[in-house]
Design a protein around this motif. Sequence first.
Motif, PDB file in Angstrom:
ATOM      1  N   TRP A 244       0.893  -1.171   0.000  1.00 45.65           N
ATOM      2  CA  TRP A 244       0.000   0.000   0.000  1.00 45.65           C
ATOM      3  C   TRP A 244       0.928   1.217   0.000  1.00 45.65           C
ATOM      4  N   CYS A 245       0.872   2.000  -1.051  1.00 47.40           N
ATOM      5  CA  CYS A 245       1.841   3.083  -1.240  1.00 47.40           C
ATOM      6  C   CYS A 245       1.149   4.433  -1.401  1.00 47.40           C
ATOM      7  N   ARG A 246       1.873   5.463  -1.006  1.00 52.78           N
ATOM      8  CA  ARG A 246       1.382   6.820  -1.164  1.00 52.78           C
ATOM      9  C   ARG A 246       2.154   7.504  -2.289  1.00 52.78           C
ATOM     10  N   TYR A 247       1.436   8.116  -3.209  1.00 52.83           N
ATOM     11  CA  TYR A 247       2.087   8.763  -4.348  1.00 52.83           C
ATOM     12  C   TYR A 247       2.995   9.910  -3.921  1.00 52.83           C
ATOM     13  N   GLU A 248       2.485  10.778  -3.061  1.00 49.59           N
ATOM     14  CA  GLU A 248       3.142  12.047  -2.788  1.00 49.59           C
ATOM     15  C   GLU A 248       4.510  11.893  -2.146  1.00 49.59           C
ATOM     16  N   ASP A 249       4.627  11.077  -1.096  1.00 49.29           N
ATOM     17  CA  ASP A 249       5.911  10.978  -0.393  1.00 49.29           C
ATOM     18  C   ASP A 249       6.633   9.654  -0.664  1.00 49.29           C
ATOM     19  N   GLN A 250       6.080   8.845  -1.581  1.00 51.27           N
ATOM     20  CA  GLN A 250       6.719   7.615  -2.036  1.00 51.27           C
ATOM     21  C   GLN A 250       6.867   6.555  -0.945  1.00 51.27           C
ATOM     22  N   SER A 251       6.097   6.638   0.130  1.00 49.89           N
ATOM     23  CA  SER A 251       6.179   5.651   1.201  1.00 49.89           C
ATOM     24  C   SER A 251       5.313   4.441   0.866  1.00 49.89           C
ATOM     25  N   CYS A 252       5.827   3.247   1.166  1.00 53.30           N
ATOM     26  CA  CYS A 252       5.096   2.010   0.907  1.00 53.30           C
ATOM     27  C   CYS A 252       5.022   1.162   2.175  1.00 53.30           C
ATOM     28  N   TYR A 253       3.899   0.500   2.382  1.00 57.67           N
ATOM     29  CA  TYR A 253       3.691  -0.409   3.499  1.00 57.67           C
ATOM     30  C   TYR A 253       3.487  -1.801   2.933  1.00 57.67           C
ATOM     31  N   THR A 254       4.144  -2.785   3.539  1.00 58.96           N
ATOM     32  CA  THR A 254       4.174  -4.138   2.989  1.00 58.96           C
ATOM     33  C   THR A 254       3.338  -5.104   3.819  1.00 58.96           C
ATOM     34  N   VAL A 255       2.774  -6.106   3.157  1.00 61.04           N
ATOM     35  CA  VAL A 255       1.990  -7.136   3.835  1.00 61.04           C
ATOM     36  C   VAL A 255       2.818  -7.783   4.948  1.00 61.04           C
ATOM     37  N   GLY A 256       2.190  -7.946   6.122  1.00 64.16           N
ATOM     38  CA  GLY A 256       2.844  -8.624   7.233  1.00 64.16           C
ATOM     39  C   GLY A 256       3.595  -7.715   8.173  1.00 64.16           C
ATOM     40  N   ARG A 257       3.656  -6.422   7.880  1.00 63.20           N
ATOM     41  CA  ARG A 257       4.368  -5.495   8.752  1.00 63.20           C
ATOM     42  C   ARG A 257       3.421  -4.413   9.248  1.00 63.20           C
ATOM     43  N   THR A 258       3.593  -4.030  10.492  1.00 66.17           N
ATOM     44  CA  THR A 258       2.839  -2.899  11.028  1.00 66.17           C
ATOM     45  C   THR A 258       3.722  -1.667  10.938  1.00 66.17           C
ATOM     46  N   ASN A 259       3.233  -0.631  10.305  1.00 71.33           N
ATOM     47  CA  ASN A 259       4.010   0.584  10.106  1.00 71.33           C
ATOM     48  C   ASN A 259       3.319   1.761  10.768  1.00 71.33           C
ATOM     49  N   THR A 260       3.955   2.348  11.755  1.00 68.97           N
ATOM     50  CA  THR A 260       3.425   3.542  12.390  1.00 68.97           C
ATOM     51  C   THR A 260       4.342   4.699  12.024  1.00 68.97           C
ATOM     52  N   SER A 261       3.856   5.591  11.175  1.00 68.00           N
ATOM     53  CA  SER A 261       4.660   6.715  10.704  1.00 68.00           C
ATOM     54  C   SER A 261       4.227   7.975  11.423  1.00 68.00           C
ATOM     55  N   GLN A 262       4.602   9.124  10.848  1.00 68.08           N
ATOM     56  CA  GLN A 262       4.172  10.385  11.441  1.00 68.08           C
ATOM     57  C   GLN A 262       2.676  10.569  11.263  1.00 68.08           C
ATOM     58  N   ASN A 263       2.067   9.741  10.461  1.00 68.45           N
ATOM     59  CA  ASN A 263       0.637   9.818  10.259  1.00 68.45           C
ATOM     60  C   ASN A 263      -0.058   8.674  10.995  1.00 68.45           C
TER      61      ASN A 263
ATOM     62  N   SER B 235      -1.460   4.535  11.712  1.00 73.41           N
ATOM     63  CA  SER B 235      -0.897   3.199  11.799  1.00 73.41           C
ATOM     64  C   SER B 235      -1.489   2.348  10.677  1.00 73.41           C
ATOM     65  N   VAL B 236      -0.625   1.623   9.976  1.00 73.89           N
ATOM     66  CA  VAL B 236      -1.056   0.820   8.835  1.00 73.89           C
ATOM     67  C   VAL B 236      -0.591  -0.617   9.018  1.00 73.89           C
ATOM     68  N   GLN B 237      -1.510  -1.577   8.880  1.00 69.02           N
ATOM     69  CA  GLN B 237      -1.137  -2.986   8.917  1.00 69.02           C
ATOM     70  C   GLN B 237      -1.892  -3.710   7.816  1.00 69.02           C
ATOM     71  N   ILE B 238      -1.162  -4.372   6.918  1.00 72.23           N
ATOM     72  CA  ILE B 238      -1.769  -5.023   5.767  1.00 72.23           C
ATOM     73  C   ILE B 238      -1.870  -6.526   6.024  1.00 72.23           C
ATOM     74  N   SER B 239      -3.035  -7.105   5.737  1.00 73.11           N
ATOM     75  CA  SER B 239      -3.214  -8.549   5.897  1.00 73.11           C
ATOM     76  C   SER B 239      -3.695  -9.140   4.578  1.00 73.11           C
ATOM     77  N   ASP B 240      -3.051 -10.221   4.150  1.00 75.67           N
ATOM     78  CA  ASP B 240      -3.376 -10.889   2.892  1.00 75.67           C
ATOM     79  C   ASP B 240      -4.123 -12.186   3.191  1.00 75.67           C
ATOM     80  N   ASP B 241      -5.254 -12.410   2.527  1.00 74.31           N
ATOM     81  CA  ASP B 241      -6.013 -13.637   2.783  1.00 74.31           C
ATOM     82  C   ASP B 241      -5.412 -14.841   2.053  1.00 74.31           C
ATOM     83  N   GLY B 242      -4.386 -14.588   1.221  1.00 77.41           N
ATOM     84  CA  GLY B 242      -3.710 -15.673   0.531  1.00 77.41           C
ATOM     85  C   GLY B 242      -4.474 -16.237  -0.645  1.00 77.41           C
ATOM     86  N   ARG B 243      -5.623 -15.623  -0.957  1.00 74.66           N
ATOM     87  CA  ARG B 243      -6.430 -16.135  -2.055  1.00 74.66           C
ATOM     88  C   ARG B 243      -6.573 -15.080  -3.157  1.00 74.66           C
TER      89      ARG B 243
END
Length: 247
Positions: free
Chosen positions: A167-186, A188-196
């Motif tokens: 899951w990526c943001r165009y403006e600041d080029q930041s990306c969040y990846t499946v399986g990681r919790t990312n808490t930035s200056q904005n 909290s983002v956590q991506i979960s994949d159902d595997g299907r």
Amino acid sequence: MTLLRLFMFNFSFLTFLHPGIECENGSVSRLLTAQTGGSLIIPCYYNRKYTDHKKYWCFDAGSAYNYCSILAYANETKGKVSVIDHPDQSFFTVTMRNLQYEDTGTYWCVVEIGGIFQLDEKEQLHLTVQSAPDVSVVSSSVSGHEGGDISVQCFYSSGYKDKLKQWCRYEDQSCYTVGRTNTSQNSSVQISDDGRRSFTVPMTGLRLTDSGWYFCSVGDLQAPVQLNVSGKTQSLIRSSQCFLLDH
């Protein structure tokens, strides 16, 4: 496609953290998919110093770099294409409606710098129109309120099951990846994949600064999503209005 003109392009638009394909001349192309008969909104960012310059959207089915057919300039609609400039946010959006297989091809976001033989700022994209898109979202626009939560579901075809999902943001080029919790200056983002066939992007503790354009990324493919975060005051006003209407 009404106007054909010669361009010399300068490849200095934003390069995103998770790029698409490498082109022969070293530029990076965003890869997008869309459903036949559907619509697509594409954000095109530009340097703030070009606020007063002309912007437009152009196309060449053969991916030729020397020629391009202008579909629409900023703040106009031609046929099934609309372009709207947002100079206060340094980007313009392109809306394409009633997409068909023949709309598949290479497009460019362009900022006109000078005359016909002067370098223009541009970004290249490739769009594939499919009956069942390899990557898609339910809605290209999501709304939330300050301090609240939103969730975006990103769909992918079976052939992309093992591809990297982000899951990526165009403006600041930041990306969040499946399986990681990312808490930035904005938020909290956590991506979960159902595997299907889908992965989910929850964003909690939303802030006004989270507003902007993002994209679901699966392998090299992207699906744009606009997030609008409203202030707490606006949310309270809307809640009060709803309460009064109900009573």
